[in-house]
Design an enzyme around this catalytic site. Structure first.
Site, PDB file in Angstrom:
ATOM      1  N   ASP A  32      63.173  28.381  53.774  1.00 14.67           N
ATOM      2  CA  ASP A  32      64.286  27.453  53.970  1.00 14.67           C
ATOM      3  C   ASP A  32      65.511  28.183  54.505  1.00 14.67           C
ATOM      4  O   ASP A  32      66.524  27.556  54.834  1.00 14.67           O
ATOM      5  CB  ASP A  32      64.596  26.679  52.694  1.00 14.67           C
ATOM      6  CG  ASP A  32      65.017  27.564  51.529  1.00 14.67           C
ATOM      7  OD1 ASP A  32      65.089  28.787  51.701  1.00 14.67           O
ATOM      8  OD2 ASP A  32      65.257  27.008  50.435  1.00 14.67           O
ATOM      9  N   SER A  33      65.413  29.499  54.646  1.00 12.89           N
ATOM     10  CA  SER A  33      66.447  30.274  55.338  1.00 12.89           C
ATOM     11  C   SER A  33      66.602  29.825  56.784  1.00 12.89           C
ATOM     12  O   SER A  33      67.560  30.222  57.457  1.00 12.89           O
ATOM     13  CB  SER A  33      66.117  31.770  55.290  1.00 12.89           C
ATOM     14  OG  SER A  33      64.788  32.019  55.702  1.00 12.89           O
ATOM     15  N   ASP A  35      58.016  27.283  52.334  1.00  9.17           N
ATOM     16  CA  ASP A  35      59.035  27.160  51.289  1.00  9.17           C
ATOM     17  C   ASP A  35      59.217  25.696  50.880  1.00  9.17           C
ATOM     18  O   ASP A  35      59.274  24.807  51.738  1.00  9.17           O
ATOM     19  CB  ASP A  35      60.373  27.686  51.815  1.00  9.17           C
ATOM     20  CG  ASP A  35      61.053  28.628  50.847  1.00  9.17           C
ATOM     21  OD1 ASP A  35      60.675  28.654  49.662  1.00  9.17           O
ATOM     22  OD2 ASP A  35      61.977  29.341  51.285  1.00  9.17           O
ATOM     23  N   LYS A  57      56.043  28.249  48.239  1.00  9.86           N
ATOM     24  CA  LYS A  57      56.950  29.045  47.392  1.00  9.86           C
ATOM     25  C   LYS A  57      57.934  28.103  46.718  1.00  9.86           C
ATOM     26  O   LYS A  57      58.512  27.230  47.371  1.00  9.86           O
ATOM     27  CB  LYS A  57      57.703  30.101  48.193  1.00  9.86           C
ATOM     28  CG  LYS A  57      58.626  30.965  47.317  1.00  9.86           C
ATOM     29  CD  LYS A  57      59.227  32.114  48.094  1.00  9.86           C
ATOM     30  CE  LYS A  57      60.343  31.683  49.017  1.00  9.86           C
ATOM     31  NZ  LYS A  57      61.534  31.147  48.274  1.00  9.86           N
ATOM     32  N   GLU A  76      61.290  27.980  43.990  1.00 12.18           N
ATOM     33  CA  GLU A  76      62.332  28.708  43.274  1.00 12.18           C
ATOM     34  C   GLU A  76      62.435  28.220  41.832  1.00 12.18           C
ATOM     35  O   GLU A  76      62.310  27.030  41.558  1.00 12.18           O
ATOM     36  CB  GLU A  76      63.692  28.521  43.968  1.00 12.18           C
ATOM     37  CG  GLU A  76      63.816  29.231  45.300  1.00 12.18           C
ATOM     38  CD  GLU A  76      65.225  29.188  45.864  1.00 12.18           C
ATOM     39  OE1 GLU A  76      66.169  28.826  45.116  1.00 12.18           O
ATOM     40  OE2 GLU A  76      65.401  29.510  47.052  1.00 12.18           O
ATOM     41  N   GLU A 128      64.635  38.390  44.163  1.00  9.21           N
ATOM     42  CA  GLU A 128      65.748  38.492  45.114  1.00  9.21           C
ATOM     43  C   GLU A 128      67.021  38.987  44.441  1.00  9.21           C
ATOM     44  O   GLU A 128      67.477  38.415  43.446  1.00  9.21           O
ATOM     45  CB  GLU A 128      66.014  37.148  45.795  1.00  9.21           C
ATOM     46  CG  GLU A 128      67.124  37.230  46.841  1.00  9.21           C
ATOM     47  CD  GLU A 128      67.210  36.030  47.762  1.00  9.21           C
ATOM     48  OE1 GLU A 128      68.133  36.003  48.600  1.00  9.21           O
ATOM     49  OE2 GLU A 128      66.358  35.132  47.650  1.00  9.21           O
TER      50      GLU A 128
END
Length: 263
Positions: free
Chosen positions: A47-48, A86, A115, A117, A185
Protein backbone atom coordinates in the site's frame (compact mmCIF):
# COMPACT_ATOMS: atom_id res chain seq x y z
CA UNK A 1 20.15 -20.89 -15.38
CA UNK A 2 16.46 -20.25 -14.73
CA UNK A 3 15.57 -20.16 -11.04
CA UNK A 4 12.86 -22.39 -9.66
CA UNK A 5 9.61 -20.85 -8.49
CA UNK A 6 9.85 -19.44 -4.94
CA UNK A 7 7.12 -20.64 -2.63
CA UNK A 8 6.30 -20.11 1.03
CA UNK A 9 8.10 -23.25 2.17
CA UNK A 10 11.25 -21.98 0.45
CA UNK A 11 11.25 -18.88 2.67
CA UNK A 12 10.78 -21.01 5.78
CA UNK A 13 13.64 -23.27 4.66
CA UNK A 14 15.87 -20.23 4.22
CA UNK A 15 15.32 -19.34 7.87
CA UNK A 16 16.10 -22.90 8.95
CA UNK A 17 19.30 -22.80 6.91
CA UNK A 18 20.26 -19.28 8.08
CA UNK A 19 19.97 -17.95 4.52
CA UNK A 20 18.89 -14.35 4.16
CA UNK A 21 15.65 -13.49 2.33
CA UNK A 22 15.65 -10.59 -0.15
CA UNK A 23 12.43 -8.78 -0.99
CA UNK A 24 11.30 -5.62 -2.72
CA UNK A 25 8.13 -3.68 -3.46
CA UNK A 26 6.85 -3.38 -7.01
CA UNK A 27 3.76 -1.82 -8.57
CA UNK A 28 4.01 -2.23 -12.37
CA UNK A 29 4.84 -4.69 -15.12
CA UNK A 30 7.94 -2.83 -16.37
CA UNK A 31 9.82 -3.03 -13.08
CA UNK A 32 8.42 -6.51 -12.44
CA UNK A 33 10.00 -7.72 -15.70
CA UNK A 34 13.41 -6.58 -14.48
CA UNK A 35 12.88 -8.00 -10.99
CA UNK A 36 12.00 -11.33 -12.59
CA UNK A 37 15.58 -11.44 -13.92
CA UNK A 38 17.04 -10.80 -10.44
CA UNK A 39 17.58 -12.94 -7.33
CA UNK A 40 14.69 -11.44 -5.32
CA UNK A 41 12.80 -14.03 -3.23
CA UNK A 42 9.47 -12.27 -2.91
CA UNK A 43 7.74 -9.16 -4.20
CA UNK A 44 5.26 -7.09 -2.24
CA UNK A 45 2.64 -4.98 -3.97
CA UNK A 46 2.47 -2.66 -0.98
CA UNK A 47 0.00 0.00 0.00
CA UNK A 48 3.11 2.19 -0.14
CA UNK A 49 1.89 2.74 -3.69
CA UNK A 50 -0.09 5.56 -2.11
CA UNK A 51 3.17 7.40 -1.47
CA UNK A 52 5.24 6.20 -4.41
CA UNK A 53 2.69 6.04 -7.25
CA UNK A 54 -0.16 8.27 -6.11
CA UNK A 55 1.96 10.97 -4.45
CA UNK A 56 0.03 10.98 -1.18
CA UNK A 57 1.57 11.62 2.23
CA UNK A 58 0.24 8.40 3.77
CA UNK A 59 -1.14 4.99 2.84
CA UNK A 60 -4.56 5.58 4.39
CA UNK A 61 -6.38 6.55 1.18
CA UNK A 62 -5.22 3.49 -0.76
CA UNK A 63 -8.16 1.24 -1.66
CA UNK A 64 -8.42 -2.49 -2.11
CA UNK A 65 -9.13 -1.89 -5.79
CA UNK A 66 -5.89 0.13 -6.07
CA UNK A 67 -3.83 -2.76 -4.71
CA UNK A 68 -5.69 -5.34 -6.81
CA UNK A 69 -5.03 -3.31 -9.97
CA UNK A 70 -1.29 -3.14 -9.28
CA UNK A 71 -1.18 -6.84 -8.34
CA UNK A 72 -2.62 -7.61 -11.78
CA UNK A 73 -0.01 -5.36 -13.41
CA UNK A 74 2.90 -7.01 -11.58
CA UNK A 75 1.55 -10.52 -12.20
CA UNK A 76 1.88 -9.95 -15.95
CA UNK A 77 5.68 -10.29 -15.84
CA UNK A 78 6.60 -11.64 -12.41
CA UNK A 79 6.72 -15.44 -12.36
CA UNK A 80 9.52 -16.67 -10.08
CA UNK A 81 9.40 -14.62 -6.84
CA UNK A 82 6.52 -15.16 -4.44
CA UNK A 83 3.97 -12.38 -4.98
CA UNK A 84 2.33 -10.85 -1.89
CA UNK A 85 -0.49 -8.30 -1.93
CA UNK A 86 -1.00 -5.76 0.85
CA UNK A 87 -4.36 -5.49 2.61
CA UNK A 88 -4.89 -1.71 2.80
CA UNK A 89 -6.45 0.36 5.59
CA UNK A 90 -9.77 -0.95 6.94
CA UNK A 91 -9.85 -4.05 4.71
CA UNK A 92 -8.81 -6.53 7.41
CA UNK A 93 -9.80 -6.96 11.02
CA UNK A 94 -13.45 -5.91 10.78
CA UNK A 95 -14.97 -9.38 10.61
CA UNK A 96 -14.15 -12.74 9.08
CA UNK A 97 -16.52 -12.38 6.14
CA UNK A 98 -15.18 -9.01 4.98
CA UNK A 99 -11.55 -9.97 5.52
CA UNK A 100 -12.00 -13.21 3.58
CA UNK A 101 -13.78 -11.39 0.75
CA UNK A 102 -11.07 -8.72 0.51
CA UNK A 103 -8.17 -11.18 0.71
CA UNK A 104 -9.90 -13.33 -1.90
CA UNK A 105 -10.00 -10.40 -4.31
CA UNK A 106 -6.22 -9.94 -4.08
CA UNK A 107 -5.67 -13.69 -4.55
CA UNK A 108 -7.92 -13.73 -7.63
CA UNK A 109 -5.94 -10.75 -8.96
CA UNK A 110 -2.76 -12.83 -8.87
CA UNK A 111 -1.35 -12.56 -5.34
CA UNK A 112 -0.05 -15.77 -3.78
CA UNK A 113 -0.36 -14.43 -0.23
CA UNK A 114 -1.58 -11.32 1.55
CA UNK A 115 0.02 -9.07 4.18
CA UNK A 116 -1.99 -7.77 7.12
CA UNK A 117 -0.89 -5.13 9.63
CA UNK A 118 -1.48 -5.61 13.33
CA UNK A 119 -1.83 -8.39 15.87
CA UNK A 120 -4.97 -7.66 17.86
CA UNK A 121 -6.98 -10.70 18.98
CA UNK A 122 -9.53 -9.91 16.24
CA UNK A 123 -6.88 -9.77 13.53
CA UNK A 124 -5.19 -12.94 14.77
CA UNK A 125 -8.53 -14.74 14.71
CA UNK A 126 -9.09 -13.67 11.12
CA UNK A 127 -5.54 -14.59 10.09
CA UNK A 128 -6.17 -18.05 11.53
CA UNK A 129 -9.43 -18.22 9.56
CA UNK A 130 -7.73 -17.16 6.31
CA UNK A 131 -4.84 -19.59 6.79
CA UNK A 132 -7.24 -22.45 7.40
CA UNK A 133 -9.07 -21.58 4.20
CA UNK A 134 -6.13 -21.52 1.80
CA UNK A 135 -5.02 -17.88 1.98
CA UNK A 136 -1.43 -17.54 3.27
CA UNK A 137 -0.83 -14.48 5.44
CA UNK A 138 2.27 -12.42 6.18
CA UNK A 139 2.03 -10.40 9.39
CA UNK A 140 3.34 -6.89 10.08
CA UNK A 141 4.18 -5.32 13.45
CA UNK A 142 6.25 -2.43 14.77
CA UNK A 143 5.64 0.77 12.88
CA UNK A 144 2.40 0.20 11.01
CA UNK A 145 1.76 2.97 8.47
CA UNK A 146 -1.98 2.28 8.53
CA UNK A 147 -1.96 3.08 12.27
CA UNK A 148 0.43 6.03 12.09
CA UNK A 149 -2.07 8.40 13.69
CA UNK A 150 -2.66 6.06 16.62
CA UNK A 151 1.10 5.49 17.01
CA UNK A 152 1.87 9.19 17.13
CA UNK A 153 3.86 9.41 13.91
CA UNK A 154 6.68 7.56 12.17
CA UNK A 155 8.75 6.61 15.20
CA UNK A 156 11.03 3.69 16.12
CA UNK A 157 9.08 1.07 18.05
CA UNK A 158 10.11 -1.02 21.07
CA UNK A 159 12.15 1.51 23.02
CA UNK A 160 10.64 0.79 26.45
CA UNK A 161 10.06 -2.46 28.32
CA UNK A 162 6.28 -2.34 27.91
CA UNK A 163 6.56 -2.03 24.13
CA UNK A 164 9.20 -4.76 24.01
CA UNK A 165 6.94 -7.20 25.83
CA UNK A 166 4.01 -6.24 23.62
CA UNK A 167 5.93 -6.72 20.36
CA UNK A 168 7.33 -10.08 21.46
CA UNK A 169 3.83 -11.18 22.40
CA UNK A 170 2.43 -9.94 19.07
CA UNK A 171 5.07 -11.82 17.05
CA UNK A 172 4.28 -15.09 18.80
CA UNK A 173 0.54 -14.47 18.46
CA UNK A 174 0.92 -14.00 14.69
CA UNK A 175 2.96 -17.18 14.46
CA UNK A 176 0.32 -19.09 16.41
CA UNK A 177 -2.41 -17.61 14.19
CA UNK A 178 -0.76 -19.16 11.14
CA UNK A 179 1.38 -16.39 9.58
CA UNK A 180 4.19 -17.75 7.43
CA UNK A 181 6.37 -14.62 7.97
CA UNK A 182 6.30 -11.28 9.79
CA UNK A 183 7.46 -7.85 8.66
CA UNK A 184 9.24 -5.96 11.45
CA UNK A 185 9.19 -2.26 10.62
CA UNK A 186 11.29 0.33 12.48
CA UNK A 187 11.80 -1.84 15.54
CA UNK A 188 14.82 -1.34 17.82
CA UNK A 189 17.49 -3.64 16.28
CA UNK A 190 18.20 -5.57 19.48
CA UNK A 191 14.50 -6.32 19.93
CA UNK A 192 14.12 -7.27 16.26
CA UNK A 193 16.92 -9.80 16.77
CA UNK A 194 15.21 -11.13 19.90
CA UNK A 195 11.92 -11.52 18.02
CA UNK A 196 13.70 -13.25 15.14
CA UNK A 197 15.25 -15.76 17.53
CA UNK A 198 11.97 -16.36 19.36
CA UNK A 199 9.81 -17.36 16.38
CA UNK A 200 10.10 -20.21 13.89
CA UNK A 201 8.81 -18.22 10.92
CA UNK A 202 10.93 -15.72 8.94
CA UNK A 203 11.13 -12.09 10.01
CA UNK A 204 11.48 -9.47 7.28
CA UNK A 205 13.01 -6.24 8.50
CA UNK A 206 12.73 -2.70 7.28
CA UNK A 207 14.67 -0.22 9.35
CA UNK A 208 15.07 -2.87 12.08
CA UNK A 209 18.77 -3.68 11.90
CA UNK A 210 20.68 -6.52 10.28
CA UNK A 211 19.58 -9.52 12.34
CA UNK A 212 16.17 -10.24 10.81
CA UNK A 213 15.86 -13.24 8.51
CA UNK A 214 15.42 -10.95 5.54
CA UNK A 215 14.92 -7.37 4.43
CA UNK A 216 12.51 -5.40 2.28
CA UNK A 217 12.84 -1.97 0.71
CA UNK A 218 10.63 0.15 -1.51
CA UNK A 219 12.05 -0.26 -5.02
CA UNK A 220 11.97 3.42 -5.97
CA UNK A 221 13.62 4.35 -2.66
CA UNK A 222 16.58 2.03 -3.01
CA UNK A 223 17.04 3.14 -6.62
CA UNK A 224 17.41 6.74 -5.48
CA UNK A 225 14.45 8.07 -7.44
CA UNK A 226 13.81 10.63 -4.69
CA UNK A 227 17.20 11.72 -3.39
CA UNK A 228 15.59 13.94 -0.75
CA UNK A 229 14.05 10.86 0.92
CA UNK A 230 16.86 9.12 2.77
CA UNK A 231 16.08 7.82 6.25
CA UNK A 232 19.01 6.36 8.19
CA UNK A 233 18.25 2.74 7.24
CA UNK A 234 17.94 3.40 3.50
CA UNK A 235 20.81 2.95 1.08
CA UNK A 236 20.52 4.43 -2.40
CA UNK A 237 21.97 1.69 -4.62
CA UNK A 238 21.60 3.98 -7.64
CA UNK A 239 20.95 7.69 -8.13
CA UNK A 240 18.21 7.45 -10.70
CA UNK A 241 16.65 10.83 -10.00
CA UNK A 242 19.67 12.62 -11.46
CA UNK A 243 20.14 10.06 -14.24
CA UNK A 244 16.50 10.21 -15.36
CA UNK A 245 16.44 14.01 -15.24
CA UNK A 246 19.62 14.15 -17.30
CA UNK A 247 18.22 11.69 -19.84
CA UNK A 248 14.99 13.68 -20.23
CA UNK A 249 16.92 16.91 -20.67
CA UNK A 250 19.14 15.22 -23.29
CA UNK A 251 15.98 14.15 -25.09
CA UNK A 252 14.60 17.70 -24.94
CA UNK A 253 17.86 19.03 -26.32
CA UNK A 254 17.79 16.49 -29.12
CA UNK A 255 14.23 17.44 -30.06
CA UNK A 256 15.14 21.13 -30.15
CA UNK A 257 18.24 20.49 -32.26
CA UNK A 258 16.24 18.46 -34.80
CA UNK A 259 13.66 21.21 -35.03
CA UNK A 260 16.42 23.72 -35.66
CA UNK A 261 17.82 21.53 -38.45
CA UNK A 262 14.43 21.51 -40.19
CA UNK A 263 14.00 25.27 -40.14
Amino acid sequence: MKRKKIRIHDLIEKKKNSEKISSITCYDASFARIIEMSNIDFVLVGDSLGNVIQGKNSTLAVTLEDVAYHVRCVRQTIKTPLLVGDMPFMTAGINRHETMHNAGLLMRSGAEAVKIEGATPEICDQIHFLSNNGIPVMGHIGLMPQSVNALGGYRIQGKNDLDKKRLLKEAKALQDAGCFAIVLELIVPGLAEEITNSVKIPTIGIGSGNHCDGNILVLQDMLGMNKDFKPKFLKHYLKLEDSIKEAINDYCKSVQEKNSENE
